[in-house]
Design a protein around this motif. Sequence first.
Motif, mmCIF file in Angstrom:
data_model
loop_
_atom_site.group_PDB
_atom_site.id
_atom_site.type_symbol
_atom_site.label_atom_id
_atom_site.label_comp_id
_atom_site.label_asym_id
_atom_site.label_seq_id
_atom_site.Cartn_x
_atom_site.Cartn_y
_atom_site.Cartn_z
ATOM 1 N N PRO A 1 -23.101 -3.662 49.302
ATOM 2 C CA PRO A 1 -23.743 -4.887 49.797
ATOM 3 C C PRO A 1 -23.201 -6.191 49.204
ATOM 4 O O PRO A 1 -23.925 -7.176 49.134
ATOM 5 C CB PRO A 1 -25.208 -4.678 49.396
ATOM 6 C CG PRO A 1 -25.137 -3.861 48.150
ATOM 7 C CD PRO A 1 -23.939 -2.963 48.305
ATOM 8 N N ILE A 2 -21.927 -6.195 48.779
ATOM 9 C CA ILE A 2 -21.373 -7.437 48.240
ATOM 10 C C ILE A 2 -20.545 -8.178 49.296
ATOM 11 O O ILE A 2 -20.152 -9.316 49.080
ATOM 12 C CB ILE A 2 -20.504 -7.164 46.990
ATOM 13 C CG1 ILE A 2 -19.311 -6.265 47.349
ATOM 14 C CG2 ILE A 2 -21.336 -6.561 45.881
ATOM 15 C CD1 ILE A 2 -18.341 -6.072 46.201
ATOM 16 N N PHE A 3 -20.309 -7.498 50.425
ATOM 17 C CA PHE A 3 -19.519 -8.123 51.484
ATOM 18 C C PHE A 3 -20.460 -8.748 52.515
ATOM 19 O O PHE A 3 -21.342 -8.061 53.045
ATOM 20 C CB PHE A 3 -18.615 -7.085 52.161
ATOM 21 C CG PHE A 3 -17.703 -6.366 51.208
ATOM 22 C CD1 PHE A 3 -16.567 -6.991 50.704
ATOM 23 C CD2 PHE A 3 -17.983 -5.075 50.789
ATOM 24 C CE1 PHE A 3 -15.727 -6.332 49.821
ATOM 25 C CE2 PHE A 3 -17.145 -4.403 49.909
ATOM 26 C CZ PHE A 3 -16.022 -5.042 49.417
ATOM 27 N N PRO A 4 -20.304 -10.043 52.829
ATOM 28 C CA PRO A 4 -21.199 -10.708 53.786
ATOM 29 C C PRO A 4 -21.205 -10.001 55.140
ATOM 30 O O PRO A 4 -20.151 -9.704 55.704
ATOM 31 C CB PRO A 4 -20.599 -12.118 53.899
ATOM 32 C CG PRO A 4 -19.836 -12.314 52.628
ATOM 33 C CD PRO A 4 -19.302 -10.963 52.268
ATOM 34 N N PHE A 5 -22.390 -9.739 55.647
ATOM 35 C CA PHE A 5 -22.551 -8.983 56.886
ATOM 36 C C PHE A 5 -21.851 -9.668 58.060
ATOM 37 O O PHE A 5 -21.126 -9.037 58.826
ATOM 38 C CB PHE A 5 -24.052 -8.833 57.177
ATOM 39 C CG PHE A 5 -24.370 -7.813 58.228
ATOM 40 C CD1 PHE A 5 -24.435 -6.466 57.913
ATOM 41 C CD2 PHE A 5 -24.619 -8.199 59.539
ATOM 42 C CE1 PHE A 5 -24.741 -5.512 58.880
ATOM 43 C CE2 PHE A 5 -24.916 -7.256 60.508
ATOM 44 C CZ PHE A 5 -24.983 -5.915 60.180
ATOM 45 N N PHE A 6 -22.078 -10.975 58.191
ATOM 46 C CA PHE A 6 -21.512 -11.698 59.332
ATOM 47 C C PHE A 6 -19.993 -11.758 59.253
ATOM 48 O O PHE A 6 -19.310 -11.756 60.284
ATOM 49 C CB PHE A 6 -22.085 -13.121 59.396
ATOM 50 C CG PHE A 6 -21.482 -14.080 58.406
ATOM 51 C CD1 PHE A 6 -20.412 -14.886 58.760
ATOM 52 C CD2 PHE A 6 -21.983 -14.169 57.104
ATOM 53 C CE1 PHE A 6 -19.850 -15.765 57.843
ATOM 54 C CE2 PHE A 6 -21.432 -15.045 56.184
ATOM 55 C CZ PHE A 6 -20.360 -15.833 56.558
ATOM 56 N N LEU A 7 -19.452 -11.806 58.037
ATOM 57 C CA LEU A 7 -18.008 -11.896 57.871
ATOM 58 C C LEU A 7 -17.328 -10.590 58.291
ATOM 59 O O LEU A 7 -16.235 -10.611 58.884
ATOM 60 C CB LEU A 7 -17.670 -12.231 56.413
ATOM 61 C CG LEU A 7 -16.211 -12.580 56.109
ATOM 62 C CD1 LEU A 7 -15.772 -13.786 56.923
ATOM 63 C CD2 LEU A 7 -16.023 -12.858 54.625
ATOM 64 N N ILE A 8 -17.971 -9.473 57.999
ATOM 65 C CA ILE A 8 -17.431 -8.183 58.440
ATOM 66 C C ILE A 8 -17.384 -8.130 59.961
ATOM 67 O O ILE A 8 -16.404 -7.674 60.559
ATOM 68 C CB ILE A 8 -18.282 -7.029 57.888
ATOM 69 C CG1 ILE A 8 -18.238 -7.011 56.355
ATOM 70 C CG2 ILE A 8 -17.803 -5.684 58.434
ATOM 71 C CD1 ILE A 8 -19.201 -6.017 55.731
ATOM 72 N N ASN A 9 -18.451 -8.612 60.606
ATOM 73 C CA ASN A 9 -18.482 -8.641 62.074
ATOM 74 C C ASN A 9 -17.315 -9.450 62.626
ATOM 75 O O ASN A 9 -16.643 -9.046 63.586
ATOM 76 C CB ASN A 9 -19.792 -9.257 62.568
ATOM 77 C CG ASN A 9 -21.009 -8.493 62.106
ATOM 78 O OD1 ASN A 9 -20.933 -7.313 61.784
ATOM 79 N ND2 ASN A 9 -22.143 -9.163 62.077
ATOM 80 N N LEU A 10 -17.075 -10.605 62.022
ATOM 81 C CA LEU A 10 -16.040 -11.518 62.504
ATOM 82 C C LEU A 10 -14.639 -10.938 62.300
ATOM 83 O O LEU A 10 -13.835 -10.891 63.241
ATOM 84 C CB LEU A 10 -16.164 -12.868 61.787
ATOM 85 C CG LEU A 10 -15.062 -13.894 62.061
ATOM 86 C CD1 LEU A 10 -15.026 -14.258 63.541
ATOM 87 C CD2 LEU A 10 -15.258 -15.138 61.209
ATOM 88 N N VAL A 11 -14.354 -10.498 61.085
ATOM 89 C CA VAL A 11 -13.011 -9.993 60.782
ATOM 90 C C VAL A 11 -12.716 -8.727 61.583
ATOM 91 O O VAL A 11 -11.607 -8.556 62.101
ATOM 92 C CB VAL A 11 -12.862 -9.732 59.270
ATOM 93 C CG1 VAL A 11 -11.521 -9.074 58.971
ATOM 94 C CG2 VAL A 11 -12.987 -11.046 58.492
ATOM 95 N N ALA A 12 -13.703 -7.850 61.710
ATOM 96 C CA ALA A 12 -13.499 -6.625 62.486
ATOM 97 C C ALA A 12 -13.149 -6.948 63.934
ATOM 98 O O ALA A 12 -12.334 -6.260 64.558
ATOM 99 C CB ALA A 12 -14.747 -5.754 62.426
ATOM 100 N N ALA A 13 -13.756 -8.000 64.472
ATOM 101 C CA ALA A 13 -13.501 -8.382 65.861
ATOM 102 C C ALA A 13 -12.071 -8.861 66.072
ATOM 103 O O ALA A 13 -11.536 -8.770 67.187
ATOM 104 C CB ALA A 13 -14.483 -9.471 66.287
ATOM 105 N N LEU A 14 -11.443 -9.366 65.032
ATOM 106 C CA LEU A 14 -10.084 -9.901 65.144
ATOM 107 C C LEU A 14 -9.022 -8.808 65.031
ATOM 108 O O LEU A 14 -7.841 -9.084 65.219
ATOM 109 C CB LEU A 14 -9.849 -10.962 64.061
ATOM 110 C CG LEU A 14 -10.801 -12.160 64.099
ATOM 111 C CD1 LEU A 14 -10.433 -13.164 63.015
ATOM 112 C CD2 LEU A 14 -10.801 -12.834 65.460
ATOM 113 N N THR A 15 -9.453 -7.603 64.714
ATOM 114 C CA THR A 15 -8.532 -6.462 64.619
ATOM 115 C C THR A 15 -8.658 -5.606 65.882
ATOM 116 O O THR A 15 -9.405 -5.951 66.804
ATOM 117 C CB THR A 15 -8.855 -5.607 63.383
ATOM 118 O OG1 THR A 15 -10.110 -4.934 63.580
ATOM 119 C CG2 THR A 15 -8.930 -6.472 62.130
#
Length: 232
Positions: free
Chosen positions: A143-157
Amino acid sequence: MEKKKILLVLILAGLVALFIGLDLNRFLSLEGIKTHRDALEAFYARNRLITPIAFILVYIIQTALSLPGALLLSLAAGALFGVFQGTLFAVTGATLGATCAFLVSRYLLSGWAQKRVGSKWDTLNVALERDGLNYLLFLRFVPIFPFFLINLVAALTRLPLRTFFLGTFVGILPGAFVYVNAGASLASIESMAGIVSPRVLGSFVLLGGFSLVPILSHKWHWARKSEKQSEA
């Protein structure tokens, strides 16, 4: 930018502005949940079907727009629905909301990302297509990785949608259970700081480590195979 994308951005910005303008965040506070708990329980007693649907929809919107209050919604789920139903409703809402954020980000930004990074992410994309579920589980468990940031970065891959959905649903289950379980004893909670103990955080990190075991095993196997081939 295409007109449809501009319109979508304006709608999303309008919803965020509405949330801020109406000061809806005041309801997503520990004191707010405690204050309105009796009213929510009374409403739920009269509307057994509508209340869970409404809760899930609120969670979807909150997560999709990356608004504050996800942990407090999980507490409310525990206080209102109990541990097991509350966990199911919270995880369902969060997963669907994250998937919406993933799809919107991919729609709006995939073209831009392709121009900016192009082939630079080829190695990453290959790894995600092969082991994307394990990587995503690690990011969700810890739980140290921001939830929204994972959503965003994953979408760019090129991470597949089904992998994102499954990894998110499974990966957020432990954390959701902890907060929903705490919400079931809402009256005893004085602050958000004391909900997750160092032992619980350590368990999340351990779960994340286990999710990477198949990847490390795969890399070790191929390293050994390459070593034997070079010796031969």
